[in-house]
Design a protein around this motif. Structure first.
Motif, PDB file in Angstrom:
ATOM      1  N   GLN A 118       6.994  12.622  -4.673  1.00 18.89           N
ATOM      2  CA  GLN A 118       5.754  13.222  -4.194  1.00 18.89           C
ATOM      3  C   GLN A 118       5.808  14.734  -4.314  1.00 18.89           C
ATOM      4  OE1 GLN A 118       2.965  11.549  -3.034  1.00 18.89           O
ATOM      5  NE2 GLN A 118       2.014  13.567  -3.059  1.00 18.89           N
TER       6      GLN A 118
ATOM      7  N   GLN B  48       5.428   3.749  -5.401  1.00 18.49           N
ATOM      8  CA  GLN B  48       5.297   2.603  -4.513  1.00 18.49           C
ATOM      9  C   GLN B  48       6.620   1.872  -4.434  1.00 18.49           C
ATOM     10  OE1 GLN B  48       1.944   1.016  -6.772  1.00 18.49           O
ATOM     11  NE2 GLN B  48       0.720   1.039  -4.909  1.00 18.49           N
TER      12      GLN B  48
ATOM     13  N   PRO C 113       0.832  -1.204   0.000  1.00 18.71           N
ATOM     14  CA  PRO C 113       0.000   0.000   0.000  1.00 18.71           C
ATOM     15  C   PRO C 113       0.867   1.255   0.000  1.00 18.71           C
ATOM     16  CG  PRO C 113      -0.781  -1.591   1.609  1.00 18.71           C
ATOM     17  CD  PRO C 113       0.537  -2.095   1.115  1.00 18.71           C
ATOM     18  N   SER C 114       0.485   2.227  -0.814  1.00 11.08           N
ATOM     19  CA  SER C 114       1.235   3.473  -0.882  1.00 11.08           C
ATOM     20  C   SER C 114       1.060   4.242   0.419  1.00 11.08           C
ATOM     21  CB  SER C 114       0.730   4.324  -2.052  1.00 11.08           C
ATOM     22  OG  SER C 114       0.994   3.680  -3.271  1.00 11.08           O
ATOM     23  N   LEU C 115       2.135   4.891   0.833  1.00 13.36           N
ATOM     24  CA  LEU C 115       2.047   5.793   1.970  1.00 13.36           C
ATOM     25  C   LEU C 115       1.572   7.145   1.469  1.00 13.36           C
ATOM     26  CD1 LEU C 115       5.448   4.988   3.744  1.00 13.36           C
ATOM     27  CD2 LEU C 115       3.183   4.199   4.421  1.00 13.36           C
ATOM     28  N   SER C 116       0.725   7.774   2.221  1.00  9.51           N
ATOM     29  CA  SER C 116       0.310   9.124   1.862  1.00  9.51           C
ATOM     30  C   SER C 116       1.486  10.068   2.053  1.00  9.51           C
ATOM     31  CB  SER C 116      -0.866   9.568   2.733  1.00  9.51           C
ATOM     32  OG  SER C 116      -0.437   9.737   4.082  1.00  9.51           O
ATOM     33  N   ALA C 117       1.353  11.274   1.525  1.00 14.60           N
ATOM     34  CA  ALA C 117       2.428  12.260   1.655  1.00 14.60           C
ATOM     35  C   ALA C 117       2.737  12.529   3.118  1.00 14.60           C
ATOM     36  CB  ALA C 117       2.037  13.550   0.934  1.00 14.60           C
ATOM     37  N   GLU C 118       1.713  12.635   3.946  1.00 12.16           N
ATOM     38  CA  GLU C 118       1.925  12.900   5.374  1.00 12.16           C
ATOM     39  C   GLU C 118       2.560  11.703   6.059  1.00 12.16           C
ATOM     40  OE1 GLU C 118       1.680  15.746   6.992  1.00 12.16           O
ATOM     41  OE2 GLU C 118       1.311  16.556   4.982  1.00 12.16           O
ATOM     42  N   GLU C 119       2.145  10.498   5.680  1.00 15.04           N
ATOM     43  CA  GLU C 119       2.741   9.295   6.270  1.00 15.04           C
ATOM     44  C   GLU C 119       4.215   9.171   5.890  1.00 15.04           C
ATOM     45  OE1 GLU C 119      -1.091   6.272   6.517  1.00 15.04           O
ATOM     46  OE2 GLU C 119      -0.004   6.493   4.622  1.00 15.04           O
ATOM     47  N   GLN C 120       4.555   9.523   4.661  1.00 15.97           N
ATOM     48  CA  GLN C 120       5.949   9.482   4.239  1.00 15.97           C
ATOM     49  C   GLN C 120       6.798  10.439   5.078  1.00 15.97           C
ATOM     50  OE1 GLN C 120       6.177  10.281   0.037  1.00 15.97           O
ATOM     51  NE2 GLN C 120       4.898   8.528  -0.521  1.00 15.97           N
ATOM     52  N   LYS C 121       6.303  11.643   5.273  1.00 16.23           N
ATOM     53  CA  LYS C 121       7.065  12.633   6.035  1.00 16.23           C
ATOM     54  C   LYS C 121       7.173  12.239   7.504  1.00 16.23           C
ATOM     55  CE  LYS C 121       5.901  16.489   2.957  1.00 16.23           C
ATOM     56  NZ  LYS C 121       5.203  17.787   2.827  1.00 16.23           N
TER      57      LYS C 121
ATOM     58  N   ASP D  55       3.080  10.066  -7.486  1.00 19.07           N
ATOM     59  CA  ASP D  55       2.988   9.036  -6.459  1.00 19.07           C
ATOM     60  C   ASP D  55       3.880   7.857  -6.844  1.00 19.07           C
ATOM     61  OD1 ASP D  55       1.136  10.387  -4.855  1.00 19.07           O
ATOM     62  OD2 ASP D  55      -0.542   9.668  -6.083  1.00 19.07           O
TER      63      ASP D  55
END
Length: 533
Positions: free
Chosen positions: A503, A510, A10-18, A508
């Motif tokens: 991002q 993965q 599952p892709s991480l959202s931009a906020e989850e990545q940061k 996006d």
């Protein structure tokens, strides 16, 4: 979307990545002494004393299998501790395992994937014509990555691929002859290009031979009309995407194929002519000439274990070049990445003339993203990035096998101490690999090593000091294992920085653990498609 043999994580959202990047940087900044230290300085720098006293007490008497089970194996359950461990040590291990991207290591105990169970040197899932000259590890990789690239091509209706850092062309041949894709291969080493061309011709000859055997058959193998196109050239990280596109127009002509051995006039952008593909339309253009913005065909960009800054360069070309529709990036050699502290590693030069106005401004191979670059404490040393290239799963197997080969850790650290005694200015001198060092007594190992650094091979060695150091061999292995535990954490930060860079560029991505980590240590592939793809 499927990733060939598996599914995309599952892709991480931009906020989850940061958020994850911040946690990785914060965690690593607390333990920089571990990934930054050199195990050969275990005695000269008294590395064991740098550990908290509670850690020393808990770890000093572990057997090698216990080191594997209690420290390194993320899948190990029902751990049995020989003593009470400090909470700080338990938290260190749990955090290291929890923050790193899952490598999806199998717990079956089998070293090789299922495709090699019948024959350890031949993949049962890869045609025999693609296995010649190809080691099992590479067979595993080209089949999985080639299939993933094919899926991206289907997703984008784009059948052209550029394979950068193509080496001997194993992946290129599979994508071209096996999957019917039109492939341009770019390789800096002219000898490897010559070898790739030779192997192309051998494969074509094998196809012709098989067809002669099937002349009476109603379904002979379709012969490709053109081999992959090989371009000999170095991809300059500081050059613009326009220069990269122009570079694709150079290089050697396609390999001759078919009974006539006449060289076709097709360009690197010719229609797909692989074994699995249909013949091109008779009216398709044979050459498009130099490609400019808004002109020419689109393509998928791929790089299998693109070394150092090359992976970062391909990601920048993917972002800024309008012709690149998608990318699959498998990185390696993180220690060769340019950084703020070392912006000009060997081989990185400025291209001639002013940069193109549309080219991406070159910063560094790490960090690529503005976000990670602004985080305090984000520095990754050369040693930390070099450690991230180690094969964790292979080291676990060595520990469980008794660890005789690991004796060389202690030997080299001991030798460093004696070298420093004789030459205090000589630090971490390279002695290269001493064959079967673990089977030698230390005195013989030292004799060979001292000669390689220009010292007297008969330098007197205090027997009592030698014996005392040998008794601490287990501690040397434990300390190295603690630093190795952070290797996947460092790799995760480097790859996450690239995801955040994409991002920030509006794309996006993965991260797919595509290869079996027990078989292929650098097993992650970063996959991205342009928004309109």
């Amino acid at each position: 979307m499927s990733a060939g043999d598996g599914t995309f994580t599952p892709s991480l959202s931009a906020e989850e990545q940061k958020l994850l990047a911040g946690r990785l940087v914060s965690f690593l900044s607390q333990y920089t002494h571990l990934p930054d230290s050199y195990i050969i300085e275990f005695f000269t720098e008294d590395l064991w004393s740098s550990l908290p006293s509670g850690w020393q007490h808990a770890l000093q008497d572990l057997t090698y299998p216990q080191v594997a089970d209690l420290l390194l194996d993320v899948a190990q359950e029902n751990r049995r501790y020989p003593s009470v461990w400090p909470l700080s040590l338990l938290a260190f291990r749990a955090t290291a395992h929890g923050l790193a991207f899952p490598r999806r290591s199998r717990s079956s105990g089998s070293v090789k994937p299922e495709e090699f169970l019948e024959n350890g040197s031949q993949s049962s899932l890869l045609g025999h014509i693609f296995r010649k000259h190809v080691k099992p590890k590479k067979q595993h990789e080209i089949r999985r990555l080639g299939t993933l690239v094919q899926r991206l091509c289907e997703r984008t209706a784009c059948l052209r691929v550029v394979d950068v850092g193509s080496g001997q062309g194993h992946l290129t041949r599979f994508m071209s002859f096996g999957l019917g894709l039109s492939v341009t291969a770019v390789e800096a080493d002219r000898d490897l290009v010559a070898t790739a061309t030779k192997f192309d011709e051998e494969l074509l000859w094998a196809l012709e031979k098989e067809n002669r055997k099937k002349e009476s058959s109603s379904s002979p193998l379709p012969l490709p009309r053109s081999s992959p196109r090989h371009v000999n050239g170095w991809v300059n990280p500081k050059a613009s995407w326009e220069a990269f596109i122009q570079q694709l127009g150079g290089g050697d002509s396609p390999t001759p194929c078919g009974p006539s051995k006449k060289r076709p006039r097709g360009s690197e952008w010719a229609e797909p002519r692989g074994v699995a593909g249909a013949p091109p339309d008779a009216n398709s253009p044979e050459s498009v000439g130099p490609v400019q913005r808004g002109e020419g065909p689109d393509f998928i960009l791929t790089g299998l274990h693109a070394c150092g800054d090359l992976s970062a360069t391909l990601l920048r070309h993917f972002v800024h070049c309008p012709h690149v529709r998608g990318i699959t990036s498998v990185a390696c050699c993180y220690m060769k990445i340019s950084t703020r502290e070392n912006p000009s590693p060997p081989g990185l030069v400025d291209p001639p003339g002013p940069p193109a106005p549309d080219s991406a401004p070159w910063r560094f191979g790490y960090p690529m993203s503005r976000f990670v670059g602004a985080l305090p404490g984000h520095r990754l040393s050369y040693k930390a990035r070099e450690g991230a290239c180690h094969a964790l799963e292979d080291y676990v197997r060595r520990l469980r096998g008794g660890g005789e080969l690991l004796r060389t850790h202690c030997y080299r650290a001991m030798l460093e101490a004696f070298i420093r005694d004789a030459r205090p200015d000589l630090r971490r001198a390279g002695i290269q690999t001493i064959r079967k060092a673990h089977l030698l007594p230390f005195t013989e190992y030292a004799r060979l090593g001292l000669a390689r650094v220009g010292l007297d091979p008969d330098l007197p060695l205090d027997p009592q000091r030698v014996a005392a150091m040998l008794e601490r061999q287990g501690r040397v292995v434990v300390y190295f294992s603690l630093s190795l535990l952070l290797a996947p954490v460092v790799e995760s930060l480097v790859l996450l920085d690239r995801m955040i860079y994409l991002q920030e560029s509006g794309v996006d991505s993965q991260l797919v653990p595509l290869f079996d980590p027990d078989f292929s240590p650098r097993n992650f592939v970063l996959v991205a498609l342009k928004p309109d793809g």
